[in-house]
Design a protein around this motif. Sequence first.
Motif, PDB file in Angstrom:
ATOM      1  N   GLN A 209       0.833  -1.191   0.000  1.00  0.00           N
ATOM      2  CA  GLN A 209       0.000   0.000   0.000  1.00  0.00           C
ATOM      3  C   GLN A 209       0.874   1.249   0.000  1.00  0.00           C
ATOM      4  O   GLN A 209       2.027   1.240   0.459  1.00  0.00           O
ATOM      5  CB  GLN A 209      -0.920   0.013   1.213  1.00  0.00           C
ATOM      6  N   LEU A 210       0.312   2.330  -0.513  1.00  0.00           N
ATOM      7  CA  LEU A 210       1.038   3.602  -0.541  1.00  0.00           C
ATOM      8  C   LEU A 210       1.408   4.038   0.871  1.00  0.00           C
ATOM      9  O   LEU A 210       2.475   4.609   1.102  1.00  0.00           O
ATOM     10  CB  LEU A 210       0.180   4.667  -1.220  1.00  0.00           C
TER      11      LEU A 210
ATOM     12  N   ARG B 215       0.755   6.441  -8.195  1.00  0.00           N
ATOM     13  CA  ARG B 215      -0.542   6.732  -7.598  1.00  0.00           C
ATOM     14  C   ARG B 215      -0.691   8.249  -7.469  1.00  0.00           C
ATOM     15  O   ARG B 215       0.295   8.953  -7.261  1.00  0.00           O
ATOM     16  CB  ARG B 215      -0.669   6.096  -6.205  1.00  0.00           C
TER      17      ARG B 215
ATOM     18  N   PHE C  78       4.675   6.747  -6.549  1.00  0.00           N
ATOM     19  CA  PHE C  78       4.619   5.307  -6.792  1.00  0.00           C
ATOM     20  C   PHE C  78       3.447   4.945  -7.711  1.00  0.00           C
ATOM     21  O   PHE C  78       2.670   4.025  -7.428  1.00  0.00           O
ATOM     22  CB  PHE C  78       4.506   4.548  -5.466  1.00  0.00           C
TER      23      PHE C  78
ATOM     24  N   THR D 192       3.872  10.548   7.301  1.00  0.00           N
ATOM     25  CA  THR D 192       3.121  10.588   6.045  1.00  0.00           C
ATOM     26  C   THR D 192       2.661  12.009   5.729  1.00  0.00           C
ATOM     27  O   THR D 192       2.564  12.392   4.561  1.00  0.00           O
ATOM     28  CB  THR D 192       1.896   9.659   6.116  1.00  0.00           C
TER      29      THR D 192
ATOM     30  N   LYS E  59       4.612   2.240   1.924  1.00  0.00           N
ATOM     31  CA  LYS E  59       5.782   2.811   1.246  1.00  0.00           C
ATOM     32  C   LYS E  59       6.144   4.169   1.827  1.00  0.00           C
ATOM     33  O   LYS E  59       7.331   4.462   2.060  1.00  0.00           O
ATOM     34  CB  LYS E  59       5.500   2.934  -0.251  1.00  0.00           C
ATOM     35  N   PHE E  60       5.140   5.004   2.046  1.00  0.00           N
ATOM     36  CA  PHE E  60       5.383   6.312   2.647  1.00  0.00           C
ATOM     37  C   PHE E  60       6.023   6.181   4.022  1.00  0.00           C
ATOM     38  O   PHE E  60       6.995   6.873   4.343  1.00  0.00           O
ATOM     39  CB  PHE E  60       4.058   7.078   2.773  1.00  0.00           C
TER      40      PHE E  60
END
Length: 509
Positions: free
Chosen positions: A275-276, A397, A395, A373, A279-280
């Motif tokens: 999920q974003l 998105r 990414f 984030t 990654k964040f």
Amino acid sequence: MQTKSSNAKKVNVILKFLRKIGTIRYIFIIYILFTILISLLLFWNITHKVDVASNHPKGIKYIDALFIATSAFSDTGLTTLTPSSTFNEFGQFLIAISMVVGGIGIFTIKLYIFQSIFGLRSNLFSNMVSQTERGSSTIFETRKMIKVAISFLIITTAIASMIFTMLLYFRKNDNFVTRPEDIKAFGQVYMPQNEIPYQNFSQALRLGIFHAISSINNAGFDLFGDKSLQPFYKDFAFQTVTIIVFIIGGVGFPVIYDIWRRIQLKKTNAVHRFQLFTKFTIITYIVTTLIGFCLTVLLEYTSKADNAFWRDADYGSSGDKIFAIFFQVSSTRSAGFSTVDYTHFSHSTILVHSILMFIGFSPVSTAGGVRNTTIAVIFLSILTMITGTRRINAFKRQIGKDILIRAVNVFAIASVLVTIFSIITYSTFEHPNQTNLTYVIFEACSAFGNTGLSSGVTSHQNLHIAGKLSLISLMIIGQFGIPQVIKFFGKEKTRSEHYQYIYEDVSIG
């Protein structure tokens, strides 16, 4: 039958009332009530150690009991008193329980017990509360995430407890001295002979479990005296395990669940995209930690002060100092443990670490601050402006403008709150000119970031009750989160707008 129907009516009335006040206000009320309960217990003499001179329990002020209860429940670690010398085993147990409940979440624990242990289903409102406290995008996903994350954290805590117990039991630490007058070197602390963990299994086990709980919840509390982890300055094994444990606890439930799903799907050769949020969280943590580490090394190495950290021979070789800086920078994200006396750092370093604590760690975790984030979204927005692109992308998105507006609002409100409470705290000192404002800002950022690192301001005898209340407020806000605080005073549900005004640009900057 009438009794059952009347009880059912009472339950329905309570549920209607809870739905009316909303999940945010309900969580806040329960949090405050739990903190007050723990503070009253910590204020009770039965939780205090017996004073050797008077043979009576050590009395403390209620504001100090409230401060420590808030700090423990918010997993901050700031203390106005030394827990190891003030509270007995029962008092220390209450602090440990507060750290667990505050770190995992009251309603999250309730949901976990109901579904994992008893196999019971909770009602819709309870699910909504758990989703708000430590939730995912859907209630079903939240229940799965809570089960996986808490189970993993319990296993991690158990393993960490065993490792810490073994390290404390088998490794003699010369920094624990049995007489106060024997304290002559850096990192040495007084500890009664019967409390020294070396070759004392019950004591090593107690300290090991407490430290594991404090580490996994990023609480920053310890029972090793009044110098945090300075007695373990050159114990790299103890520090390394501590770093691993508090990073695991700080990444948050969604990241743990996302990694678990990746491992599970890999067994079936299925494709899983992180999920974003994951990654964040991971990338922002690594980047900010590296920046903070490099800046700290540079600032300390080039410091001209005679008593600077890098010039102090007590801190050992250059390798020892580099590892100490890495530990401190990692600890600023939410852990709150310290192997270095912060008064030995330059003011520039203290400001850098204040910024790191202000940023904090991951949302939906034990961390406070504005969360990493939030900083990631703002940074990407600045990058978008520099590159001249119209949308915020990461990414593969796209991040919506609503998220950016929320991130900017969180950052702005947090900055204003920390500034105001820093000024209030600074003004409450009897002789403010004798107290450095940099240290007060550092303490305020530590409280807001639920970190617990201290420069000595919190335990200062001249800190007024208004200053303590200011730091208590920041700890509560940091734990609750700026968005939730805004919703508490505003409306949880967005109002439907039946019309909109004509669009017009405004010059800024």
